[in-house]
Write a protein that holds these residues in place. Structure first.
Motif, PDB file in Angstrom:
ATOM      1  N   HIS A   1      -1.000  -1.696   0.823  1.00 45.18           N
ATOM      2  CA  HIS A   1      -0.520  -2.006   2.240  1.00 45.18           C
ATOM      3  C   HIS A   1       0.823  -1.752   2.538  1.00 45.18           C
ATOM      4  O   HIS A   1       1.267  -0.921   3.341  1.00 45.18           O
ATOM      5  CB  HIS A   1      -0.999  -3.288   2.586  1.00 45.18           C
ATOM      6  CG  HIS A   1      -0.445  -3.760   4.021  1.00 45.18           C
ATOM      7  ND1 HIS A   1      -1.190  -3.213   5.190  1.00 45.18           N
ATOM      8  CD2 HIS A   1       0.445  -4.550   4.621  1.00 45.18           C
ATOM      9  CE1 HIS A   1      -0.471  -3.821   6.342  1.00 45.18           C
ATOM     10  NE2 HIS A   1       0.514  -4.477   5.930  1.00 45.18           N
ATOM     11  N   ASP A   2       1.880  -2.352   1.531  1.00 48.09           N
ATOM     12  CA  ASP A   2       3.230  -2.277   1.682  1.00 48.09           C
ATOM     13  C   ASP A   2       3.464  -0.721   1.278  1.00 48.09           C
ATOM     14  O   ASP A   2       4.485  -0.317   2.047  1.00 48.09           O
ATOM     15  CB  ASP A   2       3.990  -3.084   0.496  1.00 48.09           C
ATOM     16  CG  ASP A   2       3.625  -4.703   1.052  1.00 48.09           C
ATOM     17  OD1 ASP A   2       3.306  -4.942   2.074  1.00 48.09           O
ATOM     18  OD2 ASP A   2       4.076  -5.476  -0.006  1.00 48.09           O
ATOM     19  N   GLU A   3       2.843   0.004   0.572  1.00 46.82           N
ATOM     20  CA  GLU A   3       3.438   1.297   0.255  1.00 46.82           C
ATOM     21  C   GLU A   3       2.763   2.280   1.313  1.00 46.82           C
ATOM     22  O   GLU A   3       3.807   3.084   1.732  1.00 46.82           O
ATOM     23  CB  GLU A   3       3.024   1.706  -1.274  1.00 46.82           C
ATOM     24  CG  GLU A   3       3.253   3.133  -1.545  1.00 46.82           C
ATOM     25  CD  GLU A   3       4.330   3.387  -2.046  1.00 46.82           C
ATOM     26  OE1 GLU A   3       4.820   4.513  -2.054  1.00 46.82           O
ATOM     27  OE2 GLU A   3       5.246   2.241  -1.942  1.00 46.82           O
ATOM     28  N   LEU A   4       2.087   1.913   1.821  1.00 49.02           N
ATOM     29  CA  LEU A   4       1.615   2.850   3.002  1.00 49.02           C
ATOM     30  C   LEU A   4       2.347   2.748   4.414  1.00 49.02           C
ATOM     31  O   LEU A   4       2.727   3.511   4.876  1.00 49.02           O
ATOM     32  CB  LEU A   4       0.120   2.470   3.438  1.00 49.02           C
ATOM     33  CG  LEU A   4      -1.102   3.238   2.644  1.00 49.02           C
ATOM     34  CD1 LEU A   4      -2.211   2.857   2.898  1.00 49.02           C
ATOM     35  CD2 LEU A   4      -0.827   4.657   2.525  1.00 49.02           C
ATOM     36  N   ALA A   5       2.714   1.142   4.555  1.00 44.41           N
ATOM     37  CA  ALA A   5       3.700   1.151   5.487  1.00 44.41           C
ATOM     38  C   ALA A   5       4.963   1.843   5.194  1.00 44.41           C
ATOM     39  O   ALA A   5       5.628   2.283   6.088  1.00 44.41           O
ATOM     40  CB  ALA A   5       4.097  -0.373   5.629  1.00 44.41           C
ATOM     41  N   ARG A   6       5.581   1.814   3.941  1.00 41.18           N
ATOM     42  CA  ARG A   6       6.739   2.443   3.681  1.00 41.18           C
ATOM     43  C   ARG A   6       6.595   4.087   3.806  1.00 41.18           C
ATOM     44  O   ARG A   6       7.553   4.734   4.299  1.00 41.18           O
ATOM     45  CB  ARG A   6       7.185   1.955   2.194  1.00 41.18           C
ATOM     46  CG  ARG A   6       8.621   2.670   1.798  1.00 41.18           C
ATOM     47  CD  ARG A   6       8.812   2.425   0.317  1.00 41.18           C
ATOM     48  NE  ARG A   6       8.027   3.406  -0.702  1.00 41.18           N
ATOM     49  CZ  ARG A   6       8.124   4.385  -0.588  1.00 41.18           C
ATOM     50  NH1 ARG A   6       9.108   5.219  -0.062  1.00 41.18           N
ATOM     51  NH2 ARG A   6       7.592   5.404  -1.646  1.00 41.18           N
ATOM     52  N   LEU A   7       5.559   4.608   3.585  1.00 45.45           N
ATOM     53  CA  LEU A   7       5.097   6.018   3.551  1.00 45.45           C
ATOM     54  C   LEU A   7       5.035   6.491   4.890  1.00 45.45           C
ATOM     55  O   LEU A   7       5.110   7.879   5.188  1.00 45.45           O
ATOM     56  CB  LEU A   7       4.328   6.429   2.765  1.00 45.45           C
ATOM     57  CG  LEU A   7       4.519   6.318   1.195  1.00 45.45           C
ATOM     58  CD1 LEU A   7       3.292   6.560   0.397  1.00 45.45           C
ATOM     59  CD2 LEU A   7       5.756   7.256   0.931  1.00 45.45           C
ATOM     60  N   GLN A   8       4.565   5.855   5.950  1.00 45.25           N
ATOM     61  CA  GLN A   8       4.129   6.240   7.324  1.00 45.25           C
ATOM     62  C   GLN A   8       5.350   6.585   8.152  1.00 45.25           C
ATOM     63  O   GLN A   8       6.392   6.176   7.974  1.00 45.25           O
ATOM     64  CB  GLN A   8       3.595   5.058   8.190  1.00 45.25           C
ATOM     65  CG  GLN A   8       1.943   4.800   7.655  1.00 45.25           C
ATOM     66  CD  GLN A   8       1.296   3.845   8.555  1.00 45.25           C
ATOM     67  OE1 GLN A   8       1.765   2.799   8.890  1.00 45.25           O
ATOM     68  NE2 GLN A   8       0.041   4.023   8.800  1.00 45.25           N
ATOM     69  N   VAL A   9       4.976   7.838   8.837  1.00 41.75           N
ATOM     70  CA  VAL A   9       5.933   8.516   9.452  1.00 41.75           C
ATOM     71  C   VAL A   9       5.809   8.106  10.889  1.00 41.75           C
ATOM     72  O   VAL A   9       4.746   8.229  11.438  1.00 41.75           O
ATOM     73  CB  VAL A   9       5.754   9.969   9.388  1.00 41.75           C
ATOM     74  CG1 VAL A   9       6.832  10.968  10.089  1.00 41.75           C
ATOM     75  CG2 VAL A   9       5.787  10.554   8.132  1.00 41.75           C
ATOM     76  N   PRO A  10       6.891   8.098  11.691  1.00 41.62           N
ATOM     77  CA  PRO A  10       6.825   7.748  13.006  1.00 41.62           C
ATOM     78  C   PRO A  10       6.306   8.868  13.832  1.00 41.62           C
ATOM     79  O   PRO A  10       6.614  10.092  13.314  1.00 41.62           O
ATOM     80  CB  PRO A  10       8.335   7.375  13.395  1.00 41.62           C
ATOM     81  CG  PRO A  10       9.068   7.090  12.190  1.00 41.62           C
ATOM     82  CD  PRO A  10       8.416   7.886  11.039  1.00 41.62           C
ATOM     83  N   VAL A  11       5.522   8.766  14.616  1.00 40.68           N
ATOM     84  CA  VAL A  11       4.938   9.984  15.607  1.00 40.68           C
ATOM     85  C   VAL A  11       5.962  10.665  16.135  1.00 40.68           C
ATOM     86  O   VAL A  11       6.025  11.968  16.055  1.00 40.68           O
ATOM     87  CB  VAL A  11       4.010   9.432  16.491  1.00 40.68           C
ATOM     88  CG1 VAL A  11       3.462  10.484  17.417  1.00 40.68           C
ATOM     89  CG2 VAL A  11       2.675   8.960  15.652  1.00 40.68           C
ATOM     90  N   SER A  12       7.104  10.147  16.841  1.00 43.82           N
ATOM     91  CA  SER A  12       8.124  10.812  17.704  1.00 43.82           C
ATOM     92  C   SER A  12       9.306  10.290  17.423  1.00 43.82           C
ATOM     93  O   SER A  12       9.673   8.900  17.367  1.00 43.82           O
ATOM     94  CB  SER A  12       7.749  11.082  19.149  1.00 43.82           C
ATOM     95  OG  SER A  12       8.801  11.229  19.847  1.00 43.82           O
ATOM     96  N   ASN A  13      10.555  10.881  17.663  1.00 43.75           N
ATOM     97  CA  ASN A  13      11.727  10.391  17.498  1.00 43.75           C
ATOM     98  C   ASN A  13      12.427  10.084  18.946  1.00 43.75           C
ATOM     99  O   ASN A  13      13.545   9.916  19.104  1.00 43.75           O
ATOM    100  CB  ASN A  13      12.721  11.515  16.612  1.00 43.75           C
ATOM    101  CG  ASN A  13      12.792  12.623  17.423  1.00 43.75           C
ATOM    102  OD1 ASN A  13      12.421  12.896  18.712  1.00 43.75           O
ATOM    103  ND2 ASN A  13      13.452  13.907  16.848  1.00 43.75           N
ATOM    104  N   GLY A  14      11.459  10.049  19.966  1.00 47.57           N
ATOM    105  CA  GLY A  14      11.937   9.793  21.124  1.00 47.57           C
ATOM    106  C   GLY A  14      12.426  11.169  21.901  1.00 47.57           C
ATOM    107  O   GLY A  14      12.251  11.017  23.220  1.00 47.57           O
ATOM    108  N   ALA A  15      12.575  12.143  21.513  1.00 46.60           N
ATOM    109  CA  ALA A  15      12.867  13.332  22.143  1.00 46.60           C
ATOM    110  C   ALA A  15      11.657  14.463  22.228  1.00 46.60           C
ATOM    111  O   ALA A  15      11.754  15.554  22.677  1.00 46.60           O
ATOM    112  CB  ALA A  15      13.642  14.206  21.202  1.00 46.60           C
ATOM    113  N   GLY A  16      10.398  13.971  21.710  1.00 45.74           N
ATOM    114  CA  GLY A  16       9.259  14.664  21.964  1.00 45.74           C
ATOM    115  C   GLY A  16       8.791  15.715  20.864  1.00 45.74           C
ATOM    116  O   GLY A  16       7.952  16.173  20.817  1.00 45.74           O
TER     117      GLY A  16
END
Length: 166
Positions: free
Chosen positions: A59-74
């Motif tokens: 669980h911790d490793e997946l949380a660390r590896l997950q990529v945010p979907v957007s940086n706010g600029a689309g």
């Protein structure tokens, strides 16, 4: 002679733009064989503890590896500085075409746990005398099972059922 206990947890989750990320944790412990013969509850507790430790590591490793979907600029954000998005490709689907999914499709809020899932979680936890609030706080950083997503609720039900058979 000691016996060996092997516990493994593996999980893979989908990411935007058809990518995925996975993690696994395998533990091998040596236990006294008398534990099975003289203290079955103690054996179950050791198995459950090892499973929870492996599950938390994944669980911790997946949380660390997950990529945010957007940086706010689309536009998608890379996982780490210098890491290309879209599985190393600068073109989607190999032809440079615009993806059929819109940004709003990717940022949709996850669905909440269903009423049946919440009832099942509460019933299994009660039957096992599990500290549900503590488990929810530790695993998901929430207070109530109603605050789980549908996927988290499914994962928790599986975790609790596996403890039931351990």
């Amino acid at each position: 002679m000691p016996m060996k206990l092997n516990v493994g947890v593996s999980r893979k989750i989908g990411m935007p733009d058809y990518g995925s990320v996975g993690a696994s944790c395998n533990l091998e412990l040596e236990l006294d064989t008398g534990l099975l013969e003289k203290d079955l509850d103690g054996f179950h507790a050791r198995v459950r503890g090892a499973y929870i430790a492996a599950h938390q590591a994944v669980h911790d490793e997946l949380a660390r590896l997950q990529v945010p979907v957007s940086n706010g600029a689309g536009s998608p954000s890379p996982a780490r500085a210098g890491t290309p998005t879209r599985n190393g490709s600068t073109r989607e689907n190999g032809n440079g075409a615009v993806a059929a999914r819109t940004q709003s499709d990717r940022t949709r809020a996850p669905r909440p746990a269903t009423g049946k899932q919440v009832k099942a979680i509460q019933a299994i936890a009660r039957r096992q005398n599990t500290d549900l609030v503590g488990l929810l706080r530790h695993e998901y950083e929430i207070q109530r099972p109603q605050d789980l997503t549908i996927g988290q609720a499914s994962e928790l039900i599986d975790l609790l059922k596996n403890q039931d058979t351990a």
